[in-house]
Design an enzyme around this catalytic site. Structure first.
Site, PDB file in Angstrom:
ATOM      1  N   CYS A  41       1.686  -2.577  12.546  1.00  0.00           N
ATOM      2  CA  CYS A  41       0.731  -1.909  13.170  1.00  0.00           C
ATOM      3  C   CYS A  41      -0.468  -1.060  12.335  1.00  0.00           C
ATOM      4  CB  CYS A  41       1.363  -0.713  13.986  1.00  0.00           C
ATOM      5  SG  CYS A  41       2.485  -0.875  15.427  1.00  0.00           S
ATOM      6  N   ASP A  43      -0.617   0.878   9.566  1.00  0.00           N
ATOM      7  CA  ASP A  43      -0.411   1.992   8.744  1.00  0.00           C
ATOM      8  C   ASP A  43       0.909   2.242   8.749  1.00  0.00           C
ATOM      9  OD1 ASP A  43      -3.291   3.148   8.466  1.00  0.00           O
ATOM     10  OD2 ASP A  43      -3.128   3.125  10.713  1.00  0.00           O
ATOM     11  N   CYS A  68      -5.433   2.518   5.512  1.00  0.00           N
ATOM     12  CA  CYS A  68      -6.943   2.637   5.110  1.00  0.00           C
ATOM     13  C   CYS A  68      -7.702   3.845   4.133  1.00  0.00           C
ATOM     14  CB  CYS A  68      -7.926   2.840   6.451  1.00  0.00           C
ATOM     15  SG  CYS A  68      -7.485   4.374   7.355  1.00  0.00           S
ATOM     16  N   CYS A 112      -4.027   9.326  11.056  1.00  0.00           N
ATOM     17  CA  CYS A 112      -3.346   9.306   9.570  1.00  0.00           C
ATOM     18  C   CYS A 112      -3.045  10.511   9.149  1.00  0.00           C
ATOM     19  CB  CYS A 112      -4.796   8.804   8.591  1.00  0.00           C
ATOM     20  SG  CYS A 112      -5.392   7.337   9.165  1.00  0.00           S
TER      21      CYS A 112
END
Length: 296
Positions: A41, A43, A68, A112
């Site tokens: 997916c 992450d 990221c 995140c």
């Protein structure tokens, strides 16, 4: 091009806490790992914490992140925040704390910080020997976003905790709706329900026994006590009894709920987690976000 704060860029370019923690067999020390996300997916985060068993303090932490700039910076920020905290203090850390530590994140990257919060919870639960699924309602409801495997309860929780108002914001926080987009209408419906104060049952929103506070109406003390007792009897006690424990409502003072932990729960080392996760979080979700549960 994303607009990152100087703090995000600093932690991304110069992370000091990447990697694992070697288990050297030290007496009185235990290492626990929490893992969330999926490389498929985009992450994934694996958080390692080193805990002093006598004080329950996190004396070291490391992370392994696939993702990221925001994912790496959020993971580094999380590690810096948790070091030196007790496990109970760590469980109070939210994704908002992580984002604030970074000086903010682009809205499209808030997921995140949510991933960091969830990895920390998983690591603490694993340390205490508590299966995360036992205390996590996120997997107990209808699957809304099949692209990213996000259920209705998880969507409701992130909306409530972060005061989200649009499907786009939900996508930014937990990716739901960011794939094929067919679930966006369902996410909009959930947002409307949450804004109206409607709380659906994790198992079935049409269940006649689900708890709902009338929209715009404040519960009387008698009504609140009745609802608290109902949630304890129907949703909390069956789970605790299955594990050899039990709970009894002792007193209610405003939003402070006092309970007696009995059986295995009364002597268990993870009784604090039982209070906060199995009981308090359930009462917050069903009745009021202001409720605080204490043991007597």
């Amino acid at each position: 091009m994303w607009e990152y704060t100087d703090k995000v860029l600093e932690l991304f370019y110069n992370p000091k806490n990447q990697g694992t923690i070697e288990d050297k067999g030290e007496a009185g020390v235990e290492i626990s790992t929490g893992e969330v996300g999926s490389i498929a997916c985009g992450d994934a985060l694996r958080l390692h914490i080193k805990v002093d068993q006598e004080t329950d303090k996190i004396i070291d932490a490391r992370f392994q992140t696939f993702g990221c700039t925001s994912a790496i910076a959020s993971s580094e920020a999380l590690v810096e925040i948790v070091k030196g905290k007790t496990l109970d203090e760590a469980l109070k850390i939210t994704n908002k704390d992580i984002a604030e530590y970074l000086g903010g994140l682009p809205q499209e990257k808030m997921h995140c910080s949510v991933m960091g919060q969830e990895a920390l919870e998983a690591a603490v639960y694993n340390y205490r020997g508590i299966p995360l699924a036992t205390h996590d309602d996120d997997d107990e409801g209808a699957l809304i976003c099949s692209c990213f495997g996000v259920s209705e309860p998880k969507i409701r929780r992130v909306i409530q905790e972060n005061n989200l108002a649009t499907a786009e914001e939900v996508t930014n926080y937990i990716k739901a709706g960011g794939g094929c987009g067919t679930c966006l209408a369902s996410i909009d419906d959930i947002i409307i329900d949450v804004q109206r104060g409607i709380t659906s049952s994790p198992q079935n929103s049409t269940n006649s026994n689900y708890i709902s506070q009338p929209s715009g109406k404040k519960l009387t003390p008698v009504q609140q006590i009745a609802l608290i007792q109902k949630v304890l009897d129907e949703e909390v006690r069956p789970v605790l009894i299955a594990d050899g424990g039990d709970v009894e409502l002792y007193d209610v003072e405003g939003d402070k709920v006092k309970v007696l932990l009995q059986g295995a729960c009364g002597s268990c080392s993870s009784s604090t987690a039982t209070l906060k996760i199995a009981i308090e979080s359930r009462l917050k979700e069903r009745i009021s976000q202001n409720i605080v549960v204490e043991a007597v």
